[in-house]
Scaffold this active site. Structure first.
Site, PDB file in Angstrom:
ATOM      1  N   CYS B  13      -6.834  -6.392  -1.344  1.00 25.90           N
ATOM      2  CA  CYS B  13      -6.090  -6.955  -0.209  1.00 25.90           C
ATOM      3  C   CYS B  13      -4.672  -6.402  -0.113  1.00 25.90           C
ATOM      4  O   CYS B  13      -3.728  -7.122   0.181  1.00 25.90           O
ATOM      5  CB  CYS B  13      -6.056  -8.473  -0.323  1.00 25.90           C
ATOM      6  SG  CYS B  13      -7.684  -9.230  -0.308  1.00 25.90           S
ATOM      7  N   ILE B  16      -1.810  -2.473   3.320  1.00 25.69           N
ATOM      8  CA  ILE B  16      -2.425  -1.506   4.232  1.00 25.69           C
ATOM      9  C   ILE B  16      -3.790  -1.988   4.705  1.00 25.69           C
ATOM     10  O   ILE B  16      -4.257  -1.607   5.789  1.00 25.69           O
ATOM     11  CB  ILE B  16      -2.521  -0.119   3.536  1.00 25.69           C
ATOM     12  CG1 ILE B  16      -3.115   0.952   4.479  1.00 25.69           C
ATOM     13  CG2 ILE B  16      -3.350  -0.183   2.267  1.00 25.69           C
ATOM     14  CD1 ILE B  16      -2.185   1.377   5.566  1.00 25.69           C
ATOM     15  N   ARG B  18      -4.510  -4.790   5.886  1.00 29.22           N
ATOM     16  CA  ARG B  18      -4.351  -5.558   7.133  1.00 29.22           C
ATOM     17  C   ARG B  18      -4.575  -4.634   8.328  1.00 29.22           C
ATOM     18  O   ARG B  18      -5.312  -4.949   9.265  1.00 29.22           O
ATOM     19  CB  ARG B  18      -2.948  -6.149   7.232  1.00 29.22           C
ATOM     20  CG  ARG B  18      -2.635  -7.181   6.146  1.00 29.22           C
ATOM     21  CD  ARG B  18      -1.118  -7.388   5.988  1.00 29.22           C
ATOM     22  NE  ARG B  18      -0.481  -7.744   7.238  1.00 29.22           N
ATOM     23  CZ  ARG B  18       0.768  -7.370   7.585  1.00 29.22           C
ATOM     24  NH1 ARG B  18       1.502  -6.636   6.773  1.00 29.22           N
ATOM     25  NH2 ARG B  18       1.271  -7.733   8.734  1.00 29.22           N
ATOM     26  N   LEU B  78      -7.282   0.334  -3.216  1.00 32.40           N
ATOM     27  CA  LEU B  78      -6.803  -0.011  -4.564  1.00 32.40           C
ATOM     28  C   LEU B  78      -5.754   0.999  -5.039  1.00 32.40           C
ATOM     29  O   LEU B  78      -5.701   2.118  -4.546  1.00 32.40           O
ATOM     30  CB  LEU B  78      -7.979  -0.018  -5.547  1.00 32.40           C
ATOM     31  CG  LEU B  78      -9.091  -1.019  -5.249  1.00 32.40           C
ATOM     32  CD1 LEU B  78     -10.248  -0.837  -6.234  1.00 32.40           C
ATOM     33  CD2 LEU B  78      -8.562  -2.456  -5.301  1.00 32.40           C
ATOM     34  N   LYS B 101      -5.546   7.192   0.178  1.00 33.14           N
ATOM     35  CA  LYS B 101      -4.937   8.372  -0.421  1.00 33.14           C
ATOM     36  C   LYS B 101      -3.785   7.933  -1.309  1.00 33.14           C
ATOM     37  O   LYS B 101      -3.217   6.866  -1.037  1.00 33.14           O
ATOM     38  CB  LYS B 101      -4.475   9.377   0.609  1.00 33.14           C
ATOM     39  CG  LYS B 101      -4.049   8.845   1.977  1.00 33.14           C
ATOM     40  CD  LYS B 101      -2.908   7.880   2.070  1.00 33.14           C
ATOM     41  CE  LYS B 101      -1.620   8.273   1.411  1.00 33.14           C
ATOM     42  NZ  LYS B 101      -0.581   7.195   1.518  1.00 33.14           N
TER      43      LYS B 101
END
Lengths: 360, 360
Positions: B13, B16, B18, B78, B101
Site C-alpha cells: 500500500c 504510489i 493510490r 514494494l 521501478k
C-alpha cells in the site's frame, strides 16, 4: 551632442563585423569612424555595404587605422591566433578594445593583452552579446534570488549548430593556424559563460572533458563537452558542436528554483526574449500533474543585445575619456574566467580526459 | 463484457499505489480485484480510501493474495530490495506482473525475476508511466524521423526534486535495506529510460559517473549523474537528485533536429502534454534572431498516462489469457536495458568514477 560619441574603428571584415557595425550605428553613444582590412578594396566594399557614414575612413592596413588619432576604440573580429599581436598593438596605440571571443588561444596570451590594456588605462570588453540583453539581467536576478532560486545545484548548457561541408572545410573556426580552439572556443565560450553566470562567476575547482570529442584532421575541436565541479558540490555540464542541429539551452537548478532557456546566445527575436522560471515547483497530491509549474517571463528591449553591448562599452570608454574614470574591471575579469575554464577543458581533452584543476 | 476485464491485485500500500489503483479503475480493460498489506487493517483502509469495488478482496498477507485464483495479475509497489522475493513468488503463482521501478537492485536479480515470468508464460511490465503517454509516441516519431531529427548526437536529461527533511530521514528511498539505489534507482531510472528512448534503445558502450555524487550516511545515493558514450560518438548525460528543485528535462539534439521537454516524467497536465521540436533551426542572415525556431507540439489524451499503461498491460495479459498469445518481450527488454545502465553508473560511482563498459 556628436562630440560625446565614442568613435569606433573596425579592424577586419569578418562576417560578424556586419552585425557589430550595425550595432555601433544603433548605439546612441557610439559612431562608426573607420574600417581596416588587409586590402583597401575590401575595406571600401565593407564600408559601403554596411552603411558607414560618409565621414568614415577606410584603411588598407590594420596599422594605419591604429595610427588614426580620431579613433577612440577598436572592435577586433580577427581570428583568435591574431588577437595577441593586434590587441596588444591596439593598446599600445591607446585604443580601447572590444575583442571577439574567444579572447585568446589561452589565458597566458590573454594576460598579455590585459596587461597592455591596463598599463595604458584602456577599457577591455569581449564581444559576448547575450550577457547585455536585459533578459540576462532578469535571469541573473532570478539565479541570485535566495527565495526564488536558492543555491545553485546543477547547470547544463549547450550550443550546437550543423555546419555545412563548406564551413567544415574552409571556415576560420576549423583552421589550426587561425582558430585552434574550434567549436570549444566559439560555442563552448558561450556555454562556459552561461555556467559562470549561473554560478555567480565562482570558478569551478575541477574540470573533466567528455570522452568522445570530435577533432578534425588538424586537431581542431569540432564537438566537445565537459563536466565542471565546485567544492560545494555544484555540478555543471556543457556540450558544444559544429555537427548537430542549432540548439542553445540553459537548464539551471537550484535548491528552490529552476531556469530554462532555449535561445540564450541569440534570442529567437531581436526585441523580445523569454525564459521559463519556476520556484518550488511541485506535484499535485496524486502526482498526476503539477500543482505549481514554471512560468514564462518575457523581457522586451528597444535595442538589440549587440547594440546594448556597444552602448555599455562606449559608456565605459566615455567615462574614461571625458571623466577620467578608471577602466571597469568587471568585464575583463569575466573574460579571463571564461578563458581559464576553456583552457582546462582543452587540457583535459589533451590529457585523455583526466580531471584538471583550475588555479586562478 | 465484464468477463474480459483483467483482474489486478495490488501488493503493498505504498503512496504510489493510490495513483495506480485509480489508473486500474480508469483503464477500460482492467479491474481492481484485491489488495494485500502485511496488516489486514491497512489493506482495508487502503481499499476504502481508494474506491475499490465492494467485490474486491482484502488480504493481510502478500501470500494470501497470490493464492487467490481470481487474480490474473499483480501490481507490486514494494521496496526494491523485496522485488526478487515477491516477484518470483508471484510468477510461481502464475500472476502476470506489473512491477515498480527500479525493477531490481541489479540486473542479476532482475534476470531471476524475468526467468520466473518467462518460464511461467507471464507478461512482465515495469511501471514507467510516461512512456505510455501518447506524447511519448509523438516524441519517438520525431526522434526516429531521418528528415525531421536525423541521427542523434547528444541527449541530456535530468530529474530532480527537493525532498524535505522528513523524506531524507525516513522515506524508503533513502534506506539501504529497502531502496539501496536511492535517487539513482528512483529518478535516474527515468533519466536513463529517456536517454534510451532517444537512442532508439541502443545501449551505450561506456558509462562514467559524475565525480561528486551525494550519498547519505548509509551510502544511499541522494544526488548523482553520469555521462554515457556510444561507439558512433553519441553522448548522453543525466543528473538526478533529491536535493534540488523539481525539474525534469530532456534535450535531445540530432543532426537535423532538436527536442525539448520540461515535464517528461509527469506532464504538467493530466490530459494534455507538450514538447518543443525544431528541424533545421537556423539564424537569420545577420544572426540577430532565428529564421526557423522550434515549435510547440501538444498531444491530448482521454486517459492519463498511468491508465494507458494499465490498459496496455491488461491488453497484453488478455492476449495471453484469452488468445493464447506469447508474452510481449519489448517491455522486459527495455526494463533490462535500463537496469543495465543503472548498474554501470552505480559501479562507476563505487569505482571512483572510472569508465565502466556495458556488456549486454
Amino acid at each position: 551632442m556628436a562630440e560625446a560619441l565614442i568613435q569606433i574603428g573596425v579592424i577586419g571584415c569578418a562576417d560578424i563585423a556586419r552585425k557589430v557595425s550595425r550595432a555601433i550605428t544603433l548605439a546612441p553613444n557610439a559612431a562608426l569612424c573607420a574600417v581596416a582590412s588587409r586590402s583597401l578594396e575590401k575595406a571600401s566594399a565593407f564600408a559601403a555595404a554596411n552603411a558607414f557614414p560618409i565621414s568614415a575612413k577606410v584603411y588598407g592596413s590594420y596599422e594605419a587605422l591604429l595610427e588614426d588619432p580620431d579613433v577612440d576604440a577598436v572592435y577586433m573580429p580577427l581570428p583568435t591566433s591574431l588577437h595577441l599581436r593586434w590587441a596588444v598593438l591596439a593598446a599600445q596605440k591607446k585604443k580601447h578594445l572590444l575583442l571577439e571571443k574567444p579572447v585568446a588561444l589561452n589565458v597566458a596570451e590573454f594576460d598579455r593583452i590585459l596587461e597592455a590594456c591596463e598599463s595604458n588605462g584602456l577599457q577591455f570588453m569581449d564581444n559576448t552579446m547575450w550577457v547585455h540583453n536585459p533578459r540576462t539581467s532578469a535571469m541573473a536576478h532570478f539565479l541570485t534570488d535566495a527565495h526564488r532560486f536558492g543555491n545553485l545545484k546543477s547547470v547544463r548548457t549547450c550550443f550546437t549548430f550543423a555546419a555545412d561541408g563548406e564551413y567544415l572545410e574552409n571556415d576560420i573556426r576549423v583552421k589550426r593556424d587561425l582558430d585552434a580552439l574550434g567549436s570549444l572556443g566559439d560555442q563552448g565560450w558561450y556555454c562556459v559563460r552561461a555556467i559562470l553566470l549561473a554560478a555567480n562567476y565562482e570558478l569551478p575547482k575541477t574540470v573533466v572533458a567528455s570522452r568522445e570529442p570530435v577533432l578534425n584532421k588538424d586537431g581542431v575541436i569540432l564537438d566537445s563537452g565537459a563536466s565542471l565541479y565546485w567544492e560545494d558540490g555544484k555540478v555543471a555540464t556543457f556540450h558544444c558542436s559544429f555537427l548537430a542541429n542549432l540548439t542553445m539551452d540553459i537548464t539551471a537548478i537550484g535548491t528552490r528554483g529552476t531556469l530554462h532557456v532555449h535561445d540564450f546566445v541569440i534570442p529567437y527575436h531581436e526585441k523580445e526574449a523569454s525564459f521559463f522560471a519556476g520556484t518550488q515547483t511541485s506535484f499535485n497530491d496524486l502526482v498526476t500533474g503539477w500543482a505549481k509549474q514554471p512560468s514564462k517571463h518575457t523581457v522586451n528591449t528597444d535595442l538589440p543585445q549587440e547594440a546594448l553591448l556597444v552602448k555599455e562599452f562606449a559608456r565605459l570608454v566615455g567615462e574614461i575619456k571625458f571623466k577620467n574614470s578608471k577602466p571597469e574591471k568587471k568585464w575583463p575579469t569575466i573574460s579571463r574566467k571564461t578563458q581559464l575554464v576553456l583552457d582546462a577543458v582543452n587540457a583535459s581533452i589533451r590529457r585523455g580526459f583526466e580531471p584538471v584543476q583550475i588555479q586562478d
